[in-house]
Design a protein around this motif. Sequence first.
Motif, short mmCIF file in Angstrom:
data_model
loop_
_atom_site.label_atom_id
_atom_site.label_comp_id
_atom_site.label_asym_id
_atom_site.label_seq_id
_atom_site.Cartn_x
_atom_site.Cartn_y
_atom_site.Cartn_z
N GLU A 123 1.27 3.74 6.65
CA GLU A 123 2.15 3.15 7.65
C GLU A 123 2.47 4.14 8.77
N LYS A 124 2.68 5.38 8.41
CA LYS A 124 3.03 6.40 9.40
C LYS A 124 1.81 6.94 10.13
N TYR A 125 0.76 7.27 9.39
CA TYR A 125 -0.33 8.02 10.01
C TYR A 125 -1.39 7.15 10.70
N VAL A 126 -1.49 5.88 10.39
CA VAL A 126 -2.36 5.02 11.19
C VAL A 126 -1.81 4.94 12.60
N THR A 127 -0.52 4.68 12.70
CA THR A 127 0.13 4.59 14.01
C THR A 127 0.07 5.92 14.75
N ARG A 128 0.37 6.99 14.07
CA ARG A 128 0.38 8.31 14.71
C ARG A 128 -1.02 8.71 15.16
N LEU A 129 -2.02 8.46 14.33
CA LEU A 129 -3.39 8.84 14.69
C LEU A 129 -3.87 8.03 15.88
N LYS A 130 -3.58 6.73 15.91
CA LYS A 130 -3.98 5.92 17.06
C LYS A 130 -3.34 6.45 18.34
N LYS A 131 -2.09 6.82 18.25
CA LYS A 131 -1.38 7.39 19.41
C LYS A 131 -2.02 8.72 19.82
N LEU A 175 -14.17 8.73 12.08
CA LEU A 175 -12.72 8.63 12.27
C LEU A 175 -12.32 7.19 12.57
N LYS A 176 -13.11 6.52 13.39
CA LYS A 176 -12.84 5.11 13.68
C LYS A 176 -12.91 4.27 12.41
N LYS A 177 -13.87 4.59 11.56
CA LYS A 177 -14.04 3.85 10.31
C LYS A 177 -12.81 4.04 9.41
N LEU A 178 -12.31 5.27 9.32
CA LEU A 178 -11.11 5.53 8.51
C LEU A 178 -9.90 4.77 9.05
N VAL A 179 -9.73 4.76 10.36
CA VAL A 179 -8.60 4.06 10.97
C VAL A 179 -8.69 2.56 10.66
N ARG A 180 -9.88 1.99 10.81
CA ARG A 180 -10.07 0.56 10.51
C ARG A 180 -9.79 0.27 9.04
N LYS A 181 -10.26 1.14 8.17
CA LYS A 181 -10.07 0.96 6.73
C LYS A 181 -8.59 0.87 6.36
N TYR A 182 -7.80 1.80 6.86
CA TYR A 182 -6.39 1.84 6.50
C TYR A 182 -5.56 0.84 7.31
N THR A 183 -6.00 0.51 8.52
CA THR A 183 -5.32 -0.52 9.30
C THR A 183 -5.42 -1.86 8.59
N ALA A 184 -6.56 -2.13 8.00
CA ALA A 184 -6.77 -3.40 7.30
C ALA A 184 -5.84 -3.54 6.10
N ARG A 185 -5.40 -2.44 5.54
CA ARG A 185 -4.51 -2.47 4.38
C ARG A 185 -3.05 -2.69 4.74
N ALA A 223 1.98 -7.05 11.05
CA ALA A 223 2.97 -6.60 12.03
C ALA A 223 2.64 -5.19 12.54
N VAL A 224 2.12 -4.34 11.67
CA VAL A 224 1.81 -2.96 12.06
C VAL A 224 0.59 -2.92 12.97
N TRP A 225 -0.49 -3.62 12.59
CA TRP A 225 -1.70 -3.51 13.41
C TRP A 225 -1.65 -4.36 14.65
N LEU A 226 -0.84 -5.39 14.70
CA LEU A 226 -0.72 -6.19 15.93
C LEU A 226 0.02 -5.42 17.02
N GLU A 227 1.01 -4.62 16.65
CA GLU A 227 1.75 -3.87 17.65
C GLU A 227 0.90 -2.80 18.32
N GLU A 228 -0.18 -2.40 17.68
CA GLU A 228 -1.06 -1.36 18.24
C GLU A 228 -2.22 -1.94 19.02
N SER A 229 -2.43 -3.23 18.98
CA SER A 229 -3.57 -3.86 19.66
C SER A 229 -3.43 -3.86 21.16
#
Length: 85
Positions: A39-47, A65-75, A79-85
């Motif tokens: 929850e914390k590091y997907v958002t932080r890494l995208k930023k 790195l993109k693959k890791l972000v997608r993997k954990y974003t899917a989990r 609400a978390v991944w929509l705010e980053e879109s």
Amino acid sequence: ERWEDRGLGHYLMAYCYVALGEEDRVLKYVDRALKANPEKYVTRLKKDLRDEKNLFFTMKEHLGLKKLVRKYTARLSPAVWLEES
């Protein structure tokens, strides 16, 4: 270790390895940080990947790195991944 601090050490290690140019170790430690606290590091890494002043910006196009972000974003909850879109 407090719950909100879980994964911080791994994230900081990944940041150090970005500076050293050791991509394999970056991926290893980013994966550990994301696993510990997605929850914390997907958002932080995208930023950080969007911030031109951040060292992670240099890896914004790295496929692993993109693959890791997608993997954990899917989990995460939508609400978390929509705010980053």
